[in-house]
Design an enzyme around this catalytic site. Structure first.
Site, mmCIF file in Angstrom:
data_model
loop_
_atom_site.group_PDB
_atom_site.id
_atom_site.type_symbol
_atom_site.label_atom_id
_atom_site.label_comp_id
_atom_site.label_asym_id
_atom_site.label_seq_id
_atom_site.Cartn_x
_atom_site.Cartn_y
_atom_site.Cartn_z
ATOM 1 N N THR A 48 70.320 30.274 26.853
ATOM 2 C CA THR A 48 69.321 31.213 27.355
ATOM 3 C C THR A 48 67.956 30.515 27.279
ATOM 4 O O THR A 48 67.855 29.361 26.877
ATOM 5 C CB THR A 48 69.291 32.503 26.520
ATOM 6 O OG1 THR A 48 68.665 32.238 25.244
ATOM 7 C CG2 THR A 48 70.694 33.041 26.273
ATOM 8 N N CYS A 49 66.909 31.251 27.638
ATOM 9 C CA CYS A 49 65.574 30.644 27.557
ATOM 10 C C CYS A 49 65.127 30.423 26.114
ATOM 11 O O CYS A 49 64.196 29.658 25.850
ATOM 12 C CB CYS A 49 64.559 31.512 28.302
ATOM 13 S SG CYS A 49 64.441 33.200 27.685
ATOM 14 N N GLU A 110 66.510 43.563 21.700
ATOM 15 C CA GLU A 110 66.402 43.506 23.170
ATOM 16 C C GLU A 110 67.803 43.441 23.787
ATOM 17 O O GLU A 110 68.750 42.948 23.181
ATOM 18 C CB GLU A 110 65.539 42.315 23.595
ATOM 19 C CG GLU A 110 66.004 40.966 23.087
ATOM 20 C CD GLU A 110 66.833 40.210 24.110
ATOM 21 O OE1 GLU A 110 67.019 40.732 25.219
ATOM 22 O OE2 GLU A 110 67.294 39.107 23.777
ATOM 23 N N ASP A 111 67.903 43.938 25.028
ATOM 24 C CA ASP A 111 69.198 44.132 25.666
ATOM 25 C C ASP A 111 69.754 42.890 26.358
ATOM 26 O O ASP A 111 70.969 42.704 26.437
ATOM 27 C CB ASP A 111 69.119 45.258 26.707
ATOM 28 C CG ASP A 111 69.005 46.624 26.051
ATOM 29 O OD1 ASP A 111 69.482 46.765 24.908
ATOM 30 O OD2 ASP A 111 68.445 47.543 26.670
ATOM 31 N N GLY A 185 48.939 49.751 43.546
ATOM 32 C CA GLY A 185 48.790 48.409 42.966
ATOM 33 C C GLY A 185 50.136 47.763 42.742
ATOM 34 O O GLY A 185 51.012 48.356 42.106
ATOM 35 N N GLU A 188 52.161 42.679 38.590
ATOM 36 C CA GLU A 188 53.383 42.634 37.783
ATOM 37 C C GLU A 188 53.726 43.986 37.177
ATOM 38 O O GLU A 188 54.866 44.446 37.258
ATOM 39 C CB GLU A 188 53.239 41.585 36.671
ATOM 40 C CG GLU A 188 54.505 41.428 35.840
ATOM 41 C CD GLU A 188 54.369 40.380 34.754
ATOM 42 O OE1 GLU A 188 55.285 40.264 33.930
ATOM 43 O OE2 GLU A 188 53.335 39.665 34.725
ATOM 44 N N GLY A 190 52.652 46.996 38.091
ATOM 45 C CA GLY A 190 52.936 47.962 39.142
ATOM 46 C C GLY A 190 54.352 47.806 39.672
ATOM 47 O O GLY A 190 55.076 48.788 39.860
#
Length: 395
Positions: A48-49, A110-111, A185, A188, A190
């Protein structure tokens, strides 16, 4: 069978970014094939990252040998080698359980990591690099990850500002499916708010001062409806939900103009811009629920604290699952004996059945079947008693 044959070599979120970038597996299938060629019995890569980890099962190959593979595969220099982590046995089991539960993530619980763990074992199976042990290990990790998030409620403690914005809207309307939502707007935040609204089933309209950006977005996400910026008040007048996230230096939703079009019905407005987009006096109008970036940040901070408070609860769940896995693993050593007990019980049952049938005359097929069932039941009860004894002593 030594549980220390379960091993892991890799780097995680605590490793400098410049190294994590260098050791990201571009072609996992190719790497799995090369690792299997080393003689590993089972191998799974989780990339992963934030982490690149090789989980492997081997009675012969050491973590040092896989560490050398890691170094050579990515061409690592000496100063990077110190970050390579090596663990084995129950520590490795506990580690993948913690990873799947989000305890080793930048954001606790986190998922995304859960689907990445599932993808890792699925890929390993595709390339025939996973066997009985890792299929069980990673399946248990995914199951535990889901259970931890559901039972503790940590998955509902959002940290994303745009996600919390939609949660606030849900608190006002309970169900926003079919509600008209207007997003002003398309930066990111929005866009994230827009996507979250679509996921909840809202009918989403969007506008942006640069109309071409809205057109480009429509090509990517055809479910949205585009509104010319100069017509925004016409759509505010008919919307149930308004989320504004521009970078304008002034109010994009003016108090006087809003008053002229507002008809007194319930409307939820969320201002996630800084400086603010929506005149704060609008929030004083009866029927209007107005939330600001400060409300959202406050909720995000509270959720973060609550997530951290749930760590001991999830860690306890992890410890329990590690113990269960250890017990299962120990039964692998006696699996041949269990199979032999079952085989012998079945053989005795069939032999005795034939002996009885040969001595009896005028026995109906139904009576024969009942005799066989009775013998099988007795044999199974005795076999199960022996198997339970074997398992108890294995622990």
């Amino acid at each position: 069978m030594d549980i220390n044959n379960i091993k892991m070599v890799g780097v995680d979120k605590d490793t400098p970014l410049e190294l994590r970038e260098k050791v990201s597996f571009k072609d996992i299938g190719e790497a799995l094939i090369k690792l299997k060629e080393l003689g590993l019995e089972e191998v799974v890569i989780l990339s992963t990252c934030h982490r690149s980890e090789i989980y492997f099962y081997s009675q012969k190959i050491s973590t040092d040998e896989v560490k050398d593979f890691f170094i050579n595969y990515f061409g690592l220099k000496e100063d990077f080698i110190k970050y390579l982590r090596q663990i084995y046995g129950l520590d490795a089991v506990e580690h993948i359980f913690r990873v799947a539960c989000g305890l080793e993530s930048m954001v606790v619980g986190e998922d995304q990591i859960l689907s990445q763990v599932k993808e890792a074992i699925d890929t390993a199976q595709t390339f025939n690099s996973s066997g009985k042990i890792f299929f069980k290990l990673f399946r248990d990790a995914v199951t535990l990850g889901k259970k931890a998030r559901t039972d503790t409620g940590i998955k509902d403690l959002a940290l994303s500002i745009s996600y919390i914005a939609v949660k606030f809207v849900q608190e006002v309307f309970k169900d926003i499916k079919g509600k008209k939502a207007f997003v002003i707007g398309l930066g990111e935040m929005g866009q994230n708010a827009m996507k979250n609204l679509l996921d909840k089933g809202a009918d989403v309209f969007v506008t942006n001062r640069t109309f071409s950006k809205a057109i480009e977005l429509k090509e990517q996400i055809p479910q949205i409806n585009i509104v010319p910026y100069e017509e925004k008040y016409l759509h505010i007048a008919t919307s149930d939900i308004v989320i504004s996230a521009t970078n304008a230096p002034h109010y994009t939703v003016n108090y006087d103009k809003f008053k002229k079009i507002y008809d007194g019905r319930k409307i939820c407005m969320v201002d996630i811009a800084l400086p603010r987009d929506i005149d704060p006096r609008i929030g004083q109008i009866e029927g209007v629920s107005l939330y600001t970036i400060d409300d959202l940040k406050k909720t995000a901070e509270e959720n973060k604290k609550e997530r951290l408070s749930l760590i001991p609860v999830i860690e306890k769940m992890v410890k329990e699952e590690v113990n269960k896995f250890e017990k299962w693993y120990k039964t692998l050593e006696i699996e041949p004996y269990i199979k032999e007990v079952s085989r012998y019980a079945n053989e005795v049952c069939n032999t005795e059945f034939q002996r009885i049938i040969n001595k009896l005359t005028d026995v109906s097929e139904k009576d024969k079947e009942n005799i066989k069932i009775a013998l099988k039941r007795v044999a199974n009860k005795m076999a199960n008693k022996m198997i339970a004894y074997l398992k108890e002593n294995a622990y």
